[in-house]
Design a protein around this motif. Structure first.
Motif, PDB file in Angstrom:
ATOM      1  N   ILE A   1      35.769  38.310  36.375  1.00 48.15           N
ATOM      2  CA  ILE A   1      37.136  38.685  35.650  1.00 48.15           C
ATOM      3  C   ILE A   1      38.151  37.661  35.468  1.00 48.15           C
ATOM      4  O   ILE A   1      38.716  37.574  34.435  1.00 48.15           O
ATOM      5  N   GLU A   2      38.251  36.678  36.729  1.00 47.27           N
ATOM      6  CA  GLU A   2      39.474  35.749  36.540  1.00 47.27           C
ATOM      7  C   GLU A   2      39.005  34.791  35.323  1.00 47.27           C
ATOM      8  O   GLU A   2      39.955  34.148  34.642  1.00 47.27           O
TER       9      GLU A   2
ATOM     10  N   ARG B   1      39.689  36.274  31.859  1.00 54.48           N
ATOM     11  CA  ARG B   1      40.976  36.367  31.717  1.00 54.48           C
ATOM     12  C   ARG B   1      41.558  35.175  31.362  1.00 54.48           C
ATOM     13  O   ARG B   1      42.358  34.871  30.503  1.00 54.48           O
ATOM     14  N   ASP B   2      41.179  34.147  31.947  1.00 54.92           N
ATOM     15  CA  ASP B   2      41.494  32.630  31.752  1.00 54.92           C
ATOM     16  C   ASP B   2      41.340  32.280  30.273  1.00 54.92           C
ATOM     17  O   ASP B   2      42.034  31.667  29.462  1.00 54.92           O
TER      18      ASP B   2
ATOM     19  N   TYR C   1      40.431  34.572  27.545  1.00 51.06           N
ATOM     20  CA  TYR C   1      40.920  35.375  26.269  1.00 51.06           C
ATOM     21  C   TYR C   1      42.128  35.982  26.594  1.00 51.06           C
ATOM     22  O   TYR C   1      42.728  36.818  25.614  1.00 51.06           O
ATOM     23  N   GLY C   2      42.888  35.728  27.840  1.00 51.24           N
ATOM     24  CA  GLY C   2      44.278  36.235  27.949  1.00 51.24           C
ATOM     25  C   GLY C   2      44.368  37.654  27.706  1.00 51.24           C
ATOM     26  O   GLY C   2      43.530  38.243  28.277  1.00 51.24           O
ATOM     27  N   SER C   3      45.287  38.255  27.456  1.00 47.33           N
ATOM     28  CA  SER C   3      45.632  39.493  27.193  1.00 47.33           C
ATOM     29  C   SER C   3      44.677  40.316  26.431  1.00 47.33           C
ATOM     30  O   SER C   3      44.742  41.545  26.424  1.00 47.33           O
TER      31      SER C   3
ATOM     32  N   PHE D   1      41.551  40.324  26.782  1.00 50.21           N
ATOM     33  CA  PHE D   1      40.482  40.955  27.717  1.00 50.21           C
ATOM     34  C   PHE D   1      41.044  41.980  28.807  1.00 50.21           C
ATOM     35  O   PHE D   1      42.155  41.836  29.136  1.00 50.21           O
TER      36      PHE D   1
ATOM     37  N   ASP E   1      42.879  46.578  34.421  1.00 55.80           N
ATOM     38  CA  ASP E   1      44.270  46.627  33.674  1.00 55.80           C
ATOM     39  C   ASP E   1      44.373  48.263  33.449  1.00 55.80           C
ATOM     40  O   ASP E   1      45.514  48.783  33.291  1.00 55.80           O
TER      41      ASP E   1
ATOM     42  N   THR F   1      49.813  45.769  36.540  1.00 55.21           N
ATOM     43  CA  THR F   1      49.959  44.354  35.876  1.00 55.21           C
ATOM     44  C   THR F   1      50.036  44.405  34.339  1.00 55.21           C
ATOM     45  O   THR F   1      50.621  43.561  33.620  1.00 55.21           O
ATOM     46  N   ARG F   2      49.770  45.583  33.805  1.00 56.79           N
ATOM     47  CA  ARG F   2      49.799  45.989  32.440  1.00 56.79           C
ATOM     48  C   ARG F   2      51.112  46.757  31.931  1.00 56.79           C
ATOM     49  O   ARG F   2      51.346  47.371  30.864  1.00 56.79           O
TER      50      ARG F   2
END
Length: 508
Positions: free
Chosen positions: A123-124, A127-128, A130-132, A134, A197, A443-444
């Motif tokens: 997951i990390e 996220r790194d 594709y940013g938001s 993902f 999310d 977080t969202r």
């Protein structure tokens, strides 16, 4: 998607695909575990579907753990997924896109559904990259229901009608899936699940359709969705957690009425004289980081050393051990750099000697200090309550507890089964409900519910219409950046990683 084995992820995937279809999106589905089949070491997995379902699932679990262990990378499956995304792009573009640009030209209104992620590192990394853009959707189903469903599936694969016979096998697979004991790079859905999310209850298609549609509409700029009571409560709990300086983890709690009115907040940190916890600008701040050590860890080491000392003085230690000092033996038993024999035992899970007030207790004492009753209230906490907090929650009269992060050290279920119902498939009368959080993750929260557009026509005053087919997601994506990172991963990092680990692609 993240979901424990036994959860109906096929149904979740079906609903996600359908709801994205309403938004004019095409779905490209990637079965993450099947990406192992392209590697020579694991090509045998393609034939695993011919045998029992138990063997198929277990072999894929073992293979995933094996690959992560060989490469020493918890995110290697995510890298394979990125490679597959580029391959899908290349295969999907027609002659209108030059052949050498097909894998680097994004497909219009396309969503890639990854089923499913099993390790937090996956997951990390995604996220790194594709940013938001993902989005992690974690699917919740009560454990007992998962055991029953999986046992039924295992029995059916063996053409056996005796479902009860397969419950032990189902439990085995679920335990491995949640967190493989002693395997740092093993299956770890327990730690991956809370990183979502959006959390969904995957027990019914109707509920899934309603919740996923609401989430996607909010993501795509529908201006009239606002937070639920649970989303608001958990956001407050997460905000409270940010105040903590605890050396182990940040935890936050919020107590609200059934109507969502805020009663009290709490975080885990050190209490100060005359009430409350230390703030960063308090005179005489004596939080643990200023002392330089965790008192709970110190006391546990002293307990182990005391036991070793007694055994040594009574000649209960073998000759090879008795020649070592008590501190050397304690290091071997407790240190990750040593044998760490006691690493997963009850003694290392002791909580009694920490100086911090736990977040749930801080919220309860805050309400008590101000004379506000909490009878019948809901307590939101970012981490499942420990058994010390549970006794106070029960005594205070809280009627419902909602949590995000599991806490394996908690003995709440074992000690208070008469008073609490943990993860129940339905409401249990006479017991406090401890249930996982469902909804938009904290977080969202701000990104989804902070609406900066227009909700009405300025001249007529009428509400503005929103159209699904033309809506765009409320995210910032730097396409050039993620394409460059993809190229680095697929062109350099992943091939070198596999080469160094002695792993090759199958000839086919």
């Amino acid at each position: 998607m993240v979901g424990p084995v036994g959860a109906n992820l096929s149904l979740v995937q079906e609903v996600i695909e359908s709801e994205f279809g309403r938004l004019g999106y095409q779905a490209k589905k990637i079965r993450v575990s099947s990406l192992l089949h392209q590697l020579a070491d694991y090509s045998y997995l393609e034939d695993a579907s011919d045998g029992s379902e138990f063997e198929r699932i277990k072999k894929h679990m073992e293979a995933g753990t094996g690959l992560r262990t060989k490469t020493k990378q918890g995110d290697v499956m995510a890298m394979l997924a990125i490679s597959r995304i580029r391959q899908i792009r290349k295969e999907s573009h027609g002659s209108e896109v030059p052949e050498n640009e097909r894998d680097t030209t994004p497909l219009n209104r396309t969503v890639y559904i990854l089923r499913s992620l099993k390790h937090p590192d996956e997951i990390e990394t995604l996220r790194d990259v594709y940013g938001s853009a993902f989005i992690v959707v974690s699917a919740y189903v009560p454990r007992e229901e998962r055991v029953s469903t999986l046992a039924e599936v295992l029995a059916a694969s063996e053409n056996d009608s005796d479902i009860e016979k397969y419950r032990a096998s189902a439990e085995e697979l679920i335990n491995i899936d949640e967190q493989e004991e002693g395997q740092k790079l093993g299956q770890d859905v327990s730690d991956a699940f809370p990183l979502a999310d959006f959390f969904v209850d995957a027990r019914s298609k109707e509920n899934l359709e309603v919740s996923i549609r609401r989430f996607l509409e909010t993501l795509f700029g529908y201006p009239y969705h606002t937070p639920t009571r649970d989303e608001f409560g958990m956001y407050l709990a997460q905000a409270a957690a940010m105040r903590s300086s605890d050396l182990s983890r940040q935890v936050g709690a919020a107590i609200t009425t059934k109507e969502g009115e805020v009663i009290a907040l709490g975080t885990n940190d050190i209490p100060k004289a005359y009430g409350g916890l230390y703030w960063c600008d308090d005179e005489g701040d004596s939080r643990d980081f200023r002392l330089g050590y965790d008192s709970n860890a110190k006391f546990k080491r002293e307990i182990v050393a005391e036991i070793i000392g007694k055994l040594k003085s009574s000649d209960w230690l073998e000759e090879g051990k008795s020649c070592k000092s008590v501190q050397e033996l304690a290091d071997e038993l407790l240190s990750p750099d040593g044998d760490n024999i006691l690493g997963e035992t009850q003694i290392t899970n002791l909580l009694e000697f920490g100086r911090s007030v736990h977040a749930e207790m801080a919220a309860l004492t805050d309400a008590a200090k101000r004379g506000i009753p909490v009878q019948g209230a809901t307590l939101y906490t970012t981490t499942f309550p420990c058994h010390l907090c549970a006794r106070h929650i029960i005594s205070a009269g809280i009627s419902r507890v909602v949590y995000v992060q599991p806490y394996p050290k908690s003995q709440t279920k074992r000690l208070y089964s008469d008073s609490v119902a943990i993860d129940p498939p339905a409401e249990v009368k006479g017991r406090i409900q401890f249930e996982p959080f469902v909804g938009v993750a904290p977080t969202r929260y701000r990104a989804l519910f902070r609406y900066s557009g227009k909700r009405k026509d300025s001249s007529s005053g009428k509400t503005i219409e929103w159209t699904a087919a033309s809506a765009v997601p409320n995210i910032r994506v730097f396409v050039t950046a993620y394409l460059l990172i993809e190229e680095k991963i697929v062109g350099e990092i992943l091939p070198q990683l596999l080469l160094d680990s002695g792993i090759t692609f199958a000839e086919s």
